[in-house]
Design a protein around this motif. Sequence first.
Motif, PDB file in Angstrom:
ATOM      1  N   HIS A  43       0.807  -1.208   0.000  1.00 53.14           N
ATOM      2  CA  HIS A  43       0.000   0.000   0.000  1.00 53.14           C
ATOM      3  C   HIS A  43       0.855   1.278   0.000  1.00 53.14           C
ATOM      4  O   HIS A  43       0.347   2.355   0.275  1.00 53.14           O
ATOM      5  CB  HIS A  43      -0.973   0.009   1.192  1.00 53.14           C
ATOM      6  CG  HIS A  43      -0.308  -0.181   2.524  1.00 53.14           C
ATOM      7  ND1 HIS A  43       0.047  -1.408   3.010  1.00 53.14           N
ATOM      8  CD2 HIS A  43       0.060   0.722   3.472  1.00 53.14           C
ATOM      9  CE1 HIS A  43       0.605  -1.273   4.201  1.00 53.14           C
ATOM     10  NE2 HIS A  43       0.637   0.007   4.502  1.00 53.14           N
ATOM     11  N   ASN A  51      -4.638   2.152  -1.950  1.00 56.15           N
ATOM     12  CA  ASN A  51      -5.423   1.014  -1.488  1.00 56.15           C
ATOM     13  C   ASN A  51      -4.972  -0.243  -2.226  1.00 56.15           C
ATOM     14  O   ASN A  51      -4.858  -0.232  -3.455  1.00 56.15           O
ATOM     15  CB  ASN A  51      -6.913   1.261  -1.729  1.00 56.15           C
ATOM     16  CG  ASN A  51      -7.448   2.390  -0.868  1.00 56.15           C
ATOM     17  OD1 ASN A  51      -7.279   2.387   0.342  1.00 56.15           O
ATOM     18  ND2 ASN A  51      -8.087   3.369  -1.497  1.00 56.15           N
ATOM     19  N   GLU A  53      -6.431  -2.772  -3.175  1.00 55.18           N
ATOM     20  CA  GLU A  53      -7.349  -3.255  -4.197  1.00 55.18           C
ATOM     21  C   GLU A  53      -7.085  -2.625  -5.564  1.00 55.18           C
ATOM     22  O   GLU A  53      -7.669  -3.031  -6.567  1.00 55.18           O
ATOM     23  CB  GLU A  53      -8.809  -2.952  -3.816  1.00 55.18           C
ATOM     24  CG  GLU A  53      -9.254  -3.555  -2.508  1.00 55.18           C
ATOM     25  CD  GLU A  53      -9.130  -2.591  -1.354  1.00 55.18           C
ATOM     26  OE1 GLU A  53      -9.997  -2.604  -0.476  1.00 55.18           O
ATOM     27  OE2 GLU A  53      -8.144  -1.814  -1.314  1.00 55.18           O
ATOM     28  N   SER A  56      -8.329   3.840  -5.785  1.00 54.85           N
ATOM     29  CA  SER A  56      -8.163   4.938  -4.843  1.00 54.85           C
ATOM     30  C   SER A  56      -9.468   5.704  -4.769  1.00 54.85           C
ATOM     31  O   SER A  56      -9.583   6.843  -5.213  1.00 54.85           O
ATOM     32  CB  SER A  56      -7.019   5.851  -5.280  1.00 54.85           C
ATOM     33  OG  SER A  56      -6.714   6.779  -4.271  1.00 54.85           O
ATOM     34  N   ARG A 221      -6.207  -1.423   8.704  1.00 56.59           N
ATOM     35  CA  ARG A 221      -6.430  -1.068   7.310  1.00 56.59           C
ATOM     36  C   ARG A 221      -7.774  -0.347   7.124  1.00 56.59           C
ATOM     37  O   ARG A 221      -8.764  -0.656   7.788  1.00 56.59           O
ATOM     38  CB  ARG A 221      -6.409  -2.350   6.472  1.00 56.59           C
ATOM     39  CG  ARG A 221      -6.782  -2.191   5.018  1.00 56.59           C
ATOM     40  CD  ARG A 221      -6.595  -3.546   4.335  1.00 56.59           C
ATOM     41  NE  ARG A 221      -7.059  -3.546   2.965  1.00 56.59           N
ATOM     42  CZ  ARG A 221      -6.769  -4.515   2.099  1.00 56.59           C
ATOM     43  NH1 ARG A 221      -6.032  -5.539   2.471  1.00 56.59           N
ATOM     44  NH2 ARG A 221      -7.221  -4.447   0.861  1.00 56.59           N
ATOM     45  N   HIS A 223     -10.066   1.817   3.656  1.00 59.49           N
ATOM     46  CA  HIS A 223     -10.102   2.055   2.207  1.00 59.49           C
ATOM     47  C   HIS A 223     -10.483   3.514   1.982  1.00 59.49           C
ATOM     48  O   HIS A 223     -11.655   3.881   2.023  1.00 59.49           O
ATOM     49  CB  HIS A 223     -11.130   1.125   1.552  1.00 59.49           C
ATOM     50  CG  HIS A 223     -11.179   1.260   0.051  1.00 59.49           C
ATOM     51  ND1 HIS A 223     -10.453   0.453  -0.780  1.00 59.49           N
ATOM     52  CD2 HIS A 223     -11.846   2.124  -0.743  1.00 59.49           C
ATOM     53  CE1 HIS A 223     -10.682   0.791  -2.037  1.00 59.49           C
ATOM     54  NE2 HIS A 223     -11.524   1.815  -2.037  1.00 59.49           N
ATOM     55  N   HIS A 224      -9.463   4.369   1.777  1.00 61.55           N
ATOM     56  CA  HIS A 224      -9.757   5.800   1.674  1.00 61.55           C
ATOM     57  C   HIS A 224      -8.658   6.484   0.869  1.00 61.55           C
ATOM     58  O   HIS A 224      -8.076   5.883  -0.040  1.00 61.55           O
ATOM     59  CB  HIS A 224      -9.896   6.384   3.083  1.00 61.55           C
ATOM     60  CG  HIS A 224     -10.692   7.640   3.142  1.00 61.55           C
ATOM     61  ND1 HIS A 224     -11.965   7.740   2.665  1.00 61.55           N
ATOM     62  CD2 HIS A 224     -10.382   8.887   3.633  1.00 61.55           C
ATOM     63  CE1 HIS A 224     -12.428   8.956   2.849  1.00 61.55           C
ATOM     64  NE2 HIS A 224     -11.473   9.681   3.434  1.00 61.55           N
ATOM     65  N   THR A 256     -13.788   5.188   5.569  1.00 63.99           N
ATOM     66  CA  THR A 256     -13.509   4.068   4.683  1.00 63.99           C
ATOM     67  C   THR A 256     -14.629   3.881   3.686  1.00 63.99           C
ATOM     68  O   THR A 256     -15.803   4.050   4.017  1.00 63.99           O
ATOM     69  CB  THR A 256     -13.282   2.759   5.475  1.00 63.99           C
ATOM     70  OG1 THR A 256     -12.833   1.726   4.596  1.00 63.99           O
ATOM     71  CG2 THR A 256     -14.545   2.300   6.188  1.00 63.99           C
ATOM     72  N   GLY A 259     -14.449  -0.751  -0.765  1.00 64.43           N
ATOM     73  CA  GLY A 259     -13.381  -1.500  -1.403  1.00 64.43           C
ATOM     74  C   GLY A 259     -13.811  -2.933  -1.608  1.00 64.43           C
ATOM     75  O   GLY A 259     -14.936  -3.217  -2.035  1.00 64.43           O
ATOM     76  N   ASP A 260     -12.935  -3.872  -1.289  1.00 60.26           N
ATOM     77  CA  ASP A 260     -13.312  -5.291  -1.340  1.00 60.26           C
ATOM     78  C   ASP A 260     -13.656  -5.826   0.049  1.00 60.26           C
ATOM     79  O   ASP A 260     -13.703  -7.026   0.259  1.00 60.26           O
ATOM     80  CB  ASP A 260     -12.202  -6.130  -1.980  1.00 60.26           C
ATOM     81  CG  ASP A 260     -10.899  -6.118  -1.178  1.00 60.26           C
ATOM     82  OD1 ASP A 260     -10.867  -5.491  -0.084  1.00 60.26           O
ATOM     83  OD2 ASP A 260      -9.902  -6.696  -1.638  1.00 60.26           O
ATOM     84  N   TRP A 263     -10.872  -4.602   4.865  1.00 62.22           N
ATOM     85  CA  TRP A 263     -10.720  -3.935   6.164  1.00 62.22           C
ATOM     86  C   TRP A 263     -11.678  -4.536   7.186  1.00 62.22           C
ATOM     87  O   TRP A 263     -11.311  -4.716   8.360  1.00 62.22           O
ATOM     88  CB  TRP A 263     -10.958  -2.430   6.018  1.00 62.22           C
ATOM     89  CG  TRP A 263     -12.295  -2.079   5.453  1.00 62.22           C
ATOM     90  CD1 TRP A 263     -12.633  -1.985   4.119  1.00 62.22           C
ATOM     91  CD2 TRP A 263     -13.502  -1.815   6.173  1.00 62.22           C
ATOM     92  NE1 TRP A 263     -13.956  -1.675   3.974  1.00 62.22           N
ATOM     93  CE2 TRP A 263     -14.519  -1.555   5.216  1.00 62.22           C
ATOM     94  CE3 TRP A 263     -13.823  -1.753   7.524  1.00 62.22           C
ATOM     95  CZ2 TRP A 263     -15.827  -1.252   5.582  1.00 62.22           C
ATOM     96  CZ3 TRP A 263     -15.127  -1.455   7.898  1.00 62.22           C
ATOM     97  CH2 TRP A 263     -16.111  -1.203   6.926  1.00 62.22           C
ATOM     98  N   ASN A 292     -15.335   6.342  -1.430  1.00 62.51           N
ATOM     99  CA  ASN A 292     -14.509   6.729  -0.291  1.00 62.51           C
ATOM    100  C   ASN A 292     -15.220   6.613   1.046  1.00 62.51           C
ATOM    101  O   ASN A 292     -14.593   6.795   2.084  1.00 62.51           O
ATOM    102  CB  ASN A 292     -14.036   8.178  -0.474  1.00 62.51           C
ATOM    103  CG  ASN A 292     -13.331   8.395  -1.791  1.00 62.51           C
ATOM    104  OD1 ASN A 292     -12.542   7.563  -2.214  1.00 62.51           O
ATOM    105  ND2 ASN A 292     -13.629   9.499  -2.458  1.00 62.51           N
TER     106      ASN A 292
END
Length: 380
Positions: A43, A51, A53, A56, A221, A223-224, A256, A259-260, A263, A292
Amino acid sequence: MSPTPSRKRFLVTALSAGLLVLAGCAERMMTQPAYYSGPRSDHFDGKHFFNPEGESGSGGAQKDGIVRFLEIGAGDTKHVPWPRIPVHQTVPPRRVEGDAMRVTWIGHASTLVQTDGLNILFDPVWADRSSPVQFAGPERVRAPGVKLEDLPPIDLILISHDHYDHLDLDTLRYLAKRDHPRIVTGLGNDRLLAGYGLSATAGDWGQIIPVRPGVSVRVMRAHHWSARWLNDKDSTLWAGFRVMLPGGDVYYSGDTGPGDMAWAREAAAGPRPRLALLPIAPYKIASTPTGNHIDPDQAVAAFAMMNPAFALGVHWGTFQLGDEPIDGAPERLRAALIARGIDPARFRTTEPGQGWEIPSLPRPLTARPPSRKTSTGQAA
């Protein structure tokens, strides 16, 4: 000839945007700041965080571009304005001892957790606007549920990332001078804060930071993305936190997107949290749909994955960052919980300043020792 209303709006926006740029330039030179240097990882590419994944975010503020950024900074959000909501401000207890736990939502993401004699503050923001300056930008419609001066002594502050609705320098300066708290954050934010005379401990995802005997923080973790100004995008690490406590852990996802959902899976891999703090807005963005932030349905999906005993919905109804109704997030949250068959009493929203006493985690059952037989064959 006097300018038309649309022309006036353009001129006001342009002037405010120009002032915003000047203010930002005065605060920080436009060269790329080097907040963090270290080995590449899944990352971090040696210069920027990302991110794993490969996404972003999928839109929202990050993809709006500089013109839209300046318009939003000038207060031109293009949203239907929220009304101001009166708030009954309270004074929390000075300490909550032992296994008792009390959580107080201050507003937006700012949340106070008190347990084990420890006062923990998540993403403290008392600013009137989520903006680099206080004369323009998204304005607070709910006052903080606790006056800054009425906070109990703060021992630990956790900062998820550097966006203005999560990192408020004036609030941090006040608390640092008054209480000298330990500040824990993601990589790079320590150097950002050091530039303003604030000391912090920074960690990478998965790193455990001891706070005191029996208490530690695992950086988690999320996702941001990050950016403090126009020139430092993704130069600092965004994160969530698991505060490991004797009476049960507190998990905070930070800002966050879904994402997938890695997290949430990682949060579910540890001990069952006693309390989770999960964002539930903004979810209706006027520009490109955002990746986001999570919406109430996604927050409930994360809740089901990690199965905390209780959760508090945060990041709603304070700064208008989306087009949803001011109380739309709590209403959608309740509907999502009922649809999944989850008791809404376990995942709540509260009014700012309202304290919630979190029940203790059930104690594990102690195995009953096997019965001892007497010479007559009867159980002793």
